[in-house]
Design an enzyme around this catalytic site. Structure first.
Site, mmCIF file in Angstrom:
data_model
loop_
_atom_site.group_PDB
_atom_site.id
_atom_site.type_symbol
_atom_site.label_atom_id
_atom_site.label_comp_id
_atom_site.label_asym_id
_atom_site.label_seq_id
_atom_site.Cartn_x
_atom_site.Cartn_y
_atom_site.Cartn_z
ATOM 1 N N GLU A 46 -31.157 -42.794 12.259
ATOM 2 C CA GLU A 46 -31.940 -42.034 11.271
ATOM 3 C C GLU A 46 -31.637 -42.528 9.850
ATOM 4 O O GLU A 46 -32.434 -42.332 8.944
ATOM 5 C CB GLU A 46 -31.604 -40.543 11.371
ATOM 6 C CG GLU A 46 -32.216 -39.858 12.573
ATOM 7 C CD GLU A 46 -33.703 -39.531 12.400
ATOM 8 O OE1 GLU A 46 -34.124 -39.222 11.275
ATOM 9 O OE2 GLU A 46 -34.435 -39.593 13.399
ATOM 10 N N TYR A 69 -30.207 -34.708 7.125
ATOM 11 C CA TYR A 69 -29.256 -35.183 8.143
ATOM 12 C C TYR A 69 -28.946 -36.658 7.908
ATOM 13 O O TYR A 69 -27.775 -37.074 7.867
ATOM 14 C CB TYR A 69 -29.872 -34.966 9.526
ATOM 15 C CG TYR A 69 -29.194 -35.695 10.667
ATOM 16 C CD1 TYR A 69 -28.147 -35.114 11.370
ATOM 17 C CD2 TYR A 69 -29.635 -36.963 11.074
ATOM 18 C CE1 TYR A 69 -27.540 -35.777 12.436
ATOM 19 C CE2 TYR A 69 -29.046 -37.627 12.127
ATOM 20 C CZ TYR A 69 -27.990 -37.037 12.807
ATOM 21 O OH TYR A 69 -27.402 -37.700 13.857
ATOM 22 N N SER A 95 -26.023 -42.923 12.519
ATOM 23 C CA SER A 95 -27.279 -42.713 13.249
ATOM 24 C C SER A 95 -28.371 -43.666 12.765
ATOM 25 O O SER A 95 -28.449 -43.995 11.572
ATOM 26 C CB SER A 95 -27.724 -41.276 13.013
ATOM 27 O OG SER A 95 -29.064 -41.111 13.375
HETATM 28 P P1 NAP Z 1 -24.311 -32.603 19.960
HETATM 29 O O1 NAP Z 1 -24.414 -32.557 21.441
HETATM 30 O O2 NAP Z 1 -25.245 -31.773 19.173
HETATM 31 O O3 NAP Z 1 -22.818 -32.231 19.558
HETATM 32 C C1 NAP Z 1 -22.498 -31.931 18.220
HETATM 33 C C2 NAP Z 1 -21.070 -31.432 18.153
HETATM 34 O O4 NAP Z 1 -20.805 -31.033 16.803
HETATM 35 C C3 NAP Z 1 -20.828 -30.200 19.040
HETATM 36 O O5 NAP Z 1 -19.496 -30.247 19.505
HETATM 37 C C4 NAP Z 1 -20.988 -29.071 18.054
HETATM 38 O O6 NAP Z 1 -20.312 -27.888 18.422
HETATM 39 C C5 NAP Z 1 -20.345 -29.674 16.820
HETATM 40 N N1 NAP Z 1 -20.742 -28.954 15.618
HETATM 41 C C6 NAP Z 1 -21.988 -28.674 15.187
HETATM 42 N N2 NAP Z 1 -21.942 -27.945 14.082
HETATM 43 C C7 NAP Z 1 -20.624 -27.738 13.809
HETATM 44 C C8 NAP Z 1 -19.918 -27.056 12.783
HETATM 45 N N3 NAP Z 1 -20.560 -26.417 11.792
HETATM 46 N N4 NAP Z 1 -18.552 -27.076 12.808
HETATM 47 C C9 NAP Z 1 -17.895 -27.705 13.788
HETATM 48 N N5 NAP Z 1 -18.499 -28.379 14.791
HETATM 49 C C10 NAP Z 1 -19.850 -28.391 14.783
HETATM 50 O O7 NAP Z 1 -24.476 -34.105 19.449
HETATM 51 P P2 NAP Z 1 -24.243 -35.470 20.260
HETATM 52 O O8 NAP Z 1 -25.539 -35.863 20.858
HETATM 53 O O9 NAP Z 1 -23.047 -35.350 21.088
HETATM 54 O O10 NAP Z 1 -23.976 -36.478 19.068
HETATM 55 C C11 NAP Z 1 -22.644 -36.797 18.660
HETATM 56 C C12 NAP Z 1 -22.680 -37.412 17.278
HETATM 57 O O11 NAP Z 1 -23.472 -38.596 17.299
HETATM 58 C C13 NAP Z 1 -23.289 -36.510 16.205
HETATM 59 O O12 NAP Z 1 -22.604 -36.746 15.007
HETATM 60 C C14 NAP Z 1 -24.697 -37.015 16.077
HETATM 61 O O13 NAP Z 1 -25.214 -36.767 14.798
HETATM 62 C C15 NAP Z 1 -24.500 -38.501 16.317
HETATM 63 N N6 NAP Z 1 -25.667 -39.193 16.863
HETATM 64 C C16 NAP Z 1 -26.227 -38.728 18.010
HETATM 65 C C17 NAP Z 1 -27.336 -39.387 18.520
HETATM 66 C C18 NAP Z 1 -27.977 -38.942 19.815
HETATM 67 O O14 NAP Z 1 -29.083 -39.404 20.117
HETATM 68 N N7 NAP Z 1 -27.320 -38.097 20.598
HETATM 69 C C19 NAP Z 1 -27.850 -40.520 17.865
HETATM 70 C C20 NAP Z 1 -27.229 -40.948 16.703
HETATM 71 C C21 NAP Z 1 -26.125 -40.291 16.216
HETATM 72 P P3 NAP Z 1 -20.997 -26.826 19.434
HETATM 73 O O15 NAP Z 1 -20.843 -27.418 20.800
HETATM 74 O O16 NAP Z 1 -20.175 -25.607 19.214
HETATM 75 O O17 NAP Z 1 -22.407 -26.678 19.011
#
Ligand code: NAP
Length: 333
Positions: free
Chosen positions: A126, A148, A124
């Site tokens: 971040e 994070y 990220s």
């Molecule tokens: P998201 O929509 O919040 O999805 C997160 C996923 O992780 C969901 O499937 C969630 O499950 C799962 N998760 C959360 N806590 C968990 C736990 N304790 N055990 C098992 N699974 C768990 O995030 P996203 O936007 O798709 O982002 C995907 C990845 O890219 C993440 O690693 C995020 O940090 C990274 N990222 C995102 C962005 C952005 O702007 N979107 C930018 C930089 C990096 P549930 O569906 O059950 O909650």
């Protein structure tokens, strides 16, 4: 034979777009979803029936190894994380364990299984934290400012160390904010798109916002997952900064979203200081030149196009009473 991809965090925003892309490209797609989170599979809609679900606790190294041995995936995408940054202050250790622990356990599972699996780590922007230069690229120093970001950085370095020590194909995508109609309403883009749609339909009459001058590099999730896939198809494993390279203010975000429904935002937006973030940092913006040059990757959806997608989807959802309006969300919070 079809390639197998294993995804953690498959029920999240990126998990949805990545699964869809991989299925379209003929992959067999499997997702790790702990038993207690299986209800999240509903978020995948009709995609859920096209993927293989492995009910595994991310903290269980033996179970992860068993899944990796059984599936023999050609590609692993490690996306699981509590992605709403402020939440990481409530549970720093849990964040570290999920983010860093899962990356480490998966990398070790690949090593113990003796596979040549290509590994994608969801890093990220971040991790750059309090930046002293804009835009940032692959050589910008990391200065994480929250649990994070620190956990993401630890996971990033663990992946790099495994790549260096074992000569593996493992990559990190350092992604900037990417949004879609699948973002939850606690993210500012979705809060705004839902508010514009709610006000248009007469379900609400105002939107409370914090700092309108904050700026972000907002891209479309569908574009960013394409970059993840391209990283794993490249000749060499390298890390990439992925973002649009364009900064937009929250003011522009609000104005553009309200414009989508023909409303003048200044009549509805109230600036409330309680929404100001204490760790605000400005000008976190990508220099995606390396991804353009080496992966031939470029965002396809503009800032305006992204907001149009989000607002139109929220209009549709509200009209079919699929989601509560912004006024109902505020009442219940
Ligand atoms: P998201 O929509 O919040 O999805 C997160 C996923 O992780 C969901 O499937 C969630 O499950 C799962 N998760 C959360 N806590 C968990 C736990 N304790 N055990 C098992 N699974 C768990 O995030 P996203 O936007 O798709 O982002 C995907 C990845 O890219 C993440 O690693 C995020 O940090 C990274 N990222 C995102 C962005 C952005 O702007 N979107 C930018 C930089 C990096 P549930 O569906 O059950 O909650």
């Amino acid at each position: 034979m079809a390639k197998t991809a294993l995804i953690t965090g498959i029920t999240g925003q990126d998990g949805y777009y990545l699964s869809r892309l991989l299925l379209e490209r003929g992959y067999r797609v499997a997702g790790l979803v702990p038993l207690h989170r299986q209800s999240s599979l509903a978020k995948l809609g009709s995609l859920a029936s096209q993927i293989e679900v492995c009910a595994v606790d991310m903290r269980d190294s033996a179970a992860l190894l068993a899944v990796v041995e059984q599936l023999q995936p050609q590609e692993i995408y490690n996306l699981a994380a509590p992605s709403f940054v402020p939440d990481s202050w409530q549970d720093p250790l849990g964040t570290l364990d999920l983010v860093t622990g899962t990356a480490t356990r998966l990398l070790e599972a690949v090593r113990l299984a003796g596979l040549n699996t290509r590994f994608y780590q969801a890093s990220s922007s971040e991790m750059f934290g309090q930046v002293d230069r804009s835009p940032q690229d692959e050589n910008t120093p990391f200065r994480p400012m929250n649990p994070y970001a620190a956990a993401k950085l630890h996971a990033h370095w663990t992946m790099v160390h495994h790549r260096q020590r074992y000569g593996w194909f493992a990559c990190s995508g350092i992604l900037y904010n990417h949004e879609s109609p699948r973002r939850p309403p606690n993210f500012v883009t979705r809060k705004v798109s839902l508010a514009a749609a709610s006000i248009k339909l007469g379900l609400s009459d105002r939107l409370e916002m914090g700092n309108l001058d904050a700026k972000r590099d907002w891209g479309y999730a569908g574009d960013h997952v394409e970059a993840m896939w391209r990283m794993l198809q490249a000749d060499e494993p390298e890390d990439y900064v992925i973002g649009t390279g364009q900064l937009h203010s929250v003011r522009e975000l609000v104005a553009t979203a309200f414009e989508c429904v023909g409303l003048d935002w200044t009549r509805y937006v109230v600036v409330d200081p309680k929404f100001l973030r204490s760790d605000e940092h400005f000008y976190l913006v990508a220099n995606p030149e390396k991804a353009k040059r080496q992966l031939n990757w470029e965002p396809q959806v503009s800032f305006e196009g992204l907001l149009e997608k989000m607002v139109l989807k929220d209009l549709e959802r509200l009209q079919s009473a699929e989601v509560p309006s912004i006024a109902q969300i505020e009442q219940n919070s």
